[in-house]
Design a protein around this motif. Structure first.
Motif, PDB file in Angstrom:
ATOM      1  N   UNK A   1       5.381   2.565   5.505  1.00 47.57           N
ATOM      2  CA  UNK A   1       4.101   1.894   5.687  1.00 47.57           C
ATOM      3  C   UNK A   1       3.937   1.396   7.119  1.00 47.57           C
ATOM      4  N   UNK A   2       4.999   0.874   7.713  1.00 51.00           N
ATOM      5  CA  UNK A   2       4.910   0.391   9.089  1.00 51.00           C
ATOM      6  C   UNK A   2       4.709   1.528  10.082  1.00 51.00           C
ATOM      7  N   UNK A   3       5.242   2.708   9.778  1.00 53.01           N
ATOM      8  CA  UNK A   3       4.995   3.858  10.647  1.00 53.01           C
ATOM      9  C   UNK A   3       3.523   4.264  10.617  1.00 53.01           C
ATOM     10  N   UNK A   4       2.924   4.227   9.437  1.00 54.09           N
ATOM     11  CA  UNK A   4       1.496   4.540   9.324  1.00 54.09           C
ATOM     12  C   UNK A   4       0.675   3.512  10.085  1.00 54.09           C
ATOM     13  N   UNK A   5       1.031   2.234   9.958  1.00 56.57           N
ATOM     14  CA  UNK A   5       0.303   1.175  10.670  1.00 56.57           C
ATOM     15  C   UNK A   5       0.446   1.337  12.180  1.00 56.57           C
TER      16      UNK A   5
ATOM     17  N   UNK B   1       8.503   2.135  -0.054  1.00 53.92           N
ATOM     18  CA  UNK B   1       7.411   2.287   0.915  1.00 53.92           C
ATOM     19  C   UNK B   1       7.782   1.726   2.282  1.00 53.92           C
ATOM     20  N   UNK B   2       8.880   0.988   2.356  1.00 53.81           N
ATOM     21  CA  UNK B   2       9.291   0.415   3.632  1.00 53.81           C
ATOM     22  C   UNK B   2      10.298   1.285   4.370  1.00 53.81           C
TER      23      UNK B   2
ATOM     24  N   UNK C   1       0.940   4.185  13.796  1.00 53.18           N
ATOM     25  CA  UNK C   1       0.160   5.351  14.202  1.00 53.18           C
ATOM     26  C   UNK C   1      -1.325   5.031  14.293  1.00 53.18           C
ATOM     27  N   UNK C   2      -1.816   4.166  13.414  1.00 54.49           N
ATOM     28  CA  UNK C   2      -3.242   3.838  13.376  1.00 54.49           C
ATOM     29  C   UNK C   2      -3.572   2.555  14.128  1.00 54.49           C
ATOM     30  N   UNK C   3      -2.651   2.060  14.956  1.00 49.64           N
ATOM     31  CA  UNK C   3      -2.859   0.865  15.788  1.00 49.64           C
ATOM     32  C   UNK C   3      -3.181  -0.368  14.946  1.00 49.64           C
ATOM     33  N   UNK C   4      -2.461  -0.521  13.839  1.00 47.14           N
ATOM     34  CA  UNK C   4      -2.607  -1.692  12.982  1.00 47.14           C
ATOM     35  C   UNK C   4      -1.351  -2.545  13.078  1.00 47.14           C
ATOM     36  N   UNK C   5      -1.455  -3.845  12.841  1.00 46.34           N
ATOM     37  CA  UNK C   5      -0.260  -4.698  12.872  1.00 46.34           C
ATOM     38  C   UNK C   5       0.706  -4.320  11.757  1.00 46.34           C
ATOM     39  N   UNK C   6       2.007  -4.547  11.942  1.00 40.83           N
ATOM     40  CA  UNK C   6       2.985  -4.165  10.909  1.00 40.83           C
ATOM     41  C   UNK C   6       2.934  -5.098   9.712  1.00 40.83           C
ATOM     42  N   UNK C   7       3.412  -4.588   8.579  1.00 44.36           N
ATOM     43  CA  UNK C   7       3.500  -5.389   7.362  1.00 44.36           C
ATOM     44  C   UNK C   7       4.872  -6.038   7.273  1.00 44.36           C
ATOM     45  N   UNK C   8       4.945  -7.162   6.582  1.00 42.99           N
ATOM     46  CA  UNK C   8       6.212  -7.865   6.425  1.00 42.99           C
ATOM     47  C   UNK C   8       7.133  -7.078   5.503  1.00 42.99           C
ATOM     48  N   UNK C   9       8.431  -7.064   5.828  1.00 44.67           N
ATOM     49  CA  UNK C   9       9.427  -6.468   4.962  1.00 44.67           C
ATOM     50  C   UNK C   9       9.777  -7.388   3.813  1.00 44.67           C
ATOM     51  N   UNK C  10      10.585  -6.864   2.890  1.00 48.37           N
ATOM     52  CA  UNK C  10      10.940  -7.647   1.709  1.00 48.37           C
ATOM     53  C   UNK C  10      11.721  -8.899   2.087  1.00 48.37           C
ATOM     54  N   UNK C  11      12.600  -8.789   3.089  1.00 46.50           N
ATOM     55  CA  UNK C  11      13.404  -9.949   3.487  1.00 46.50           C
ATOM     56  C   UNK C  11      12.558 -11.021   4.150  1.00 46.50           C
ATOM     57  N   UNK C  12      11.414 -10.642   4.738  1.00 48.72           N
ATOM     58  CA  UNK C  12      10.560 -11.601   5.426  1.00 48.72           C
ATOM     59  C   UNK C  12       9.581 -12.298   4.495  1.00 48.72           C
ATOM     60  N   UNK C  13       9.509 -11.868   3.238  1.00 48.51           N
ATOM     61  CA  UNK C  13       8.564 -12.462   2.298  1.00 48.51           C
ATOM     62  C   UNK C  13       9.040 -13.840   1.857  1.00 48.51           C
TER      63      UNK C  13
ATOM     64  N   UNK D   1       0.835  -1.200   0.000  1.00 48.29           N
ATOM     65  CA  UNK D   1       0.000   0.000   0.000  1.00 48.29           C
ATOM     66  C   UNK D   1       0.872   1.253   0.000  1.00 48.29           C
ATOM     67  N   UNK D   2       0.356   2.300  -0.606  1.00 43.57           N
ATOM     68  CA  UNK D   2       1.057   3.590  -0.591  1.00 43.57           C
ATOM     69  C   UNK D   2       0.901   4.212   0.793  1.00 43.57           C
TER      70      UNK D   2
END
Length: 347
Positions: free
Chosen positions: A291-295, A329-330, A297-309, A245-246
């Motif tokens: 993207x993880x900073x936005x998540x 975006x990461x 701030x909005x109390x959402x779980x973090x997204x996986x990074x490229x290395x974790x995919x 996501x942007x």
């Protein structure tokens, strides 16, 4: 009478042996979401019908509308000053009053939808998908209901009628258009969201544009809508936001929902005033969060990074050529601020 007793006994035996399939009954929250989304759909359809009726009256009089959108502020000003026969003017004024009433009802329903969306964290999770606002997210969750009913995302897409129809006869098998079964309103909302992928720089946007070149626009829209259902099912199952996501767009969507429901605006952290433009040096910039900073701030779980995919997903990203976008975006970065020239008001 005797037959009824036999049938009741057979049904009781089948139920005892667990041979009768159970029917899922929506819970109270799902019923409320279905009622609100259905109500909004009907009100919007009524508003569109009234707008078309006004345009039909103008077309019958052979009146050419000089503005791009008739129901914009500029169009309403032109319509109020347009010279029309008395009978047609009365019809248009009546429809305009009805449109105003319907718009007030839509605003009331959307207010209730926003409050329901704010209560459910999964709705804000789905809003990280490009093209999804709170209406689309609530509509999809209301249509799917309990996710445990579906074995995977493909079953969820089939439930909404977004899979191709199959015709089989002996050894021949042919595929046709989508089945269009299930909730038609949810399917329509998904196809509207899928069309936003034409401009998205992420992997779904690249896949959409490639398919649209090879097939046609409608095929790309339906295929992307099916992918959106599959992705949404996986996001809800794993409690994870959309990975590509942007950050800026996602932050704006979630902020609008938060401000509309709670009225709370998050205070920006100012790290001192940066110098402005001087002799072509030090251009003003703005900070873009990751993207993880936005998540966070909005109390959402973090997204996986490229290395974790998974390895397979990393390979697909390289094939699509979106590695730079994913890395962008990461990470937090600063970009030049667009300087808008102030328009001088005519004296």
């Amino acid at each position: 009478m005797k037959t009824d007793k036999v049938d009741a006994e057979v049904l009781a035996q089948l139920l005892r042996c667990d041979y009768l399939p159970s029917v899922w009954v929506p819970d109270a929250t799902t019923r409320v979401m279905r009622q609100l989304t259905s109500r909004r759909e009907r009100l919007v359809s009524e508003q569109t019908r009234l707008m078309n009726r006004i345009q039909s009256v103008l077309a019958g009089l052979l009146v050419v509308v000089p503005v791009k959108t008739l129901f914009s502020q500029e169009g309403q000003l032109w319509l109020s000053e347009c010279e029309l026969p008395a009978h047609e003017r009365a019809l248009i004024e009546s429809d305009l009053r009805l449109i105003q009433t319907v718009r007030q009802e839509i605003e009331g329903v959307e207010k209730s939808l926003r409050e329901e969306a704010w209560k459910i964290p999964h709705v804000r999770l789905l809003m990280t998908i490009p093209g999804f606002d709170y209406c689309t997210a609530v509509t999809l969750m209301a249509a799917l209901g309990d996710l445990s009913r579906f074995k995977d995302g493909d079953q969820a897409a089939s439930y909404l009628g977004l899979v191709p129809s199959i015709k089989q006869s002996a050894n021949t098998c042919s595929y046709g258009s989508i089945t269009k079964q299930g909730n038609s309103h949810a399917r329509w909302m998904l196809t509207q969201a899928a069309q936003n992928m034409a401009r998205h720089p992420g992997p779904l946007g690249v896949s959409f544009r490639r398919l649209a070149k090879r097939k046609c626009w409608n095929v790309a829209v339906c295929a992307t809508a099916r992918k959106l259902v599959t992705i949404a099912w996986l996001m809800l199952k794993n409690n994870e936001p959309y990975r590509y996501a942007s950050p800026t767009t996602t932050q704006h969507k979630l902020t609008r929902l938060r401000v509309a429901v709670t009225g709370q605006q998050r205070k920006a952290k100012h790290k001192g005033r940066r110098p402005g433009v001087k002799n072509g040096q030090n251009p003003p910039t703005r900070q873009v969060p990751s993207l993880n900073q936005v998540c966070e701030q909005e109390a959402l779980p973090p997204a996986h990074g490229f290395e974790q995919l998974p390895t397979g997903e990393q390979k697909i990203l390289r094939t699509l050529g979106v590695i730079e976008y994913v890395q962008e975006i990461q990470s937090e970065r600063r970009i030049p601020r667009t300087i808008r020239s102030k328009k001088k008001t005519p004296q």
